[in-house]
Design an enzyme around this catalytic site. Sequence first.
Site, PDB file in Angstrom:
ATOM      1  CE  LYS A 103      -3.694  -2.626   2.126  1.00  0.00           C
ATOM      2  NZ  LYS A 103      -4.328  -3.100   3.363  1.00  0.00           N
ATOM      3  CD  GLN A 161      -3.167  -4.713   6.550  1.00  0.00           C
ATOM      4  OE1 GLN A 161      -3.129  -3.724   5.821  1.00  0.00           O
ATOM      5  NE2 GLN A 161      -3.749  -5.844   6.172  1.00  0.00           N
ATOM      6  CG  ASP A 193      -9.470  -0.723   4.876  1.00  0.00           C
ATOM      7  OD1 ASP A 193      -9.278  -0.986   3.668  1.00  0.00           O
ATOM      8  OD2 ASP A 193      -8.713  -1.094   5.790  1.00  0.00           O
TER       9      ASP A 193
END
Length: 293
Positions: free
Chosen positions: A52, A96, A119
């Site tokens: 990312k 994450q 997200d």
Amino acid sequence: MKLIDGKAVSEELKNSLKQDVLEYKKKTGRVPHLAAILVGDNPASKAYVGNKVRACEHVGFRSTLVKLEDTVSQEQLMDEIKKLNEDPDIDGFIVQLPLPKHIIENQVTLAIDPKKDVDGFHPVNFGRMAQGMPAFLPATPYGILLLLKRYNIETAGKHVVVVGRSNIVGTPISILLSRKSRSGDATVTLAHSRTRDLPNIVRQGDIVIAAIGIPGFITEDMIKQGAVVIDVGINRVEDEGSLSGSRLVGDVDFESVKGGCSYITPVPGGVGPMTVIGLLLNTFKSANKEIYS
Ligand code: NDP
């Protein structure tokens, strides 16, 4: 059979985003800024976050990585989230997953400001998505929609069978594909571990989406001739023939299924790279105040 090349599509989309970021910078004098919180040193999580960060560099975003020990307390993690929520330069951030067992994941999801939840996991974004309102779409389902669009795969009127009902993949993609919209209008069956006679149900799918987490679970006998197969699974299996001793495989038994289907995504190089572009596009939308003005 046609291979759906997620790697190539994500490169195309990244290059196009890079041009948009240059325009954005000219107009505003700043660049979009994505942050990631990484807890502990799970090698897979480190690799995902590394991808990312590299993707941010590629398109010209600024990125910030907040690394925390896996002994971090819930309160300390919440403080870090609060800081990112309040930092006016951060357009969006992710935490994450997976998190260590002592961390209450739901509290973490709820603590993220929905306006920065790139997200798309916060219930506010999930609810807006379900009702067809502007929302940050969860990155993997968003990536799948982009792939279907890029390959002109029609979803209207099709029977889509999604196997797996997680909050981050199976459930949201089933909602998105059944929505009354150009990228939806499908009839969707959402299957899971309690589904009876799963092979028979999967065999009815014009489009099959596998998000299970079991290597090679979907086999040739479960796939209707000419179906489209989207493999979300990323599983590491032992491979004595490879230098590292392991390799990545999907939830679909690629070798047996590929002959009978019309389209299939490989693993790696299918849905995985599209998840990253989904995240970048959400961050760019946030920078442009496209979802929440
Ligand atoms: P979860 O573990 O959260 O969910 C798995 C789902 O599969 C559950 O709904 C479970 O059913 C279902 N399932 C498990 N066993 C069976 C079975 N025997 N028959 C039918 N259904 C079953 O997984 P995720 O959605 O988070 O991830 C799925 C896979 O996708 C993993 O390999 C993961 O690594 C990968 N992944 C890939 C991403 C990418 O970018 N390509 C992004 C996210 C995930 P039940 O609900 O009944 O337990």
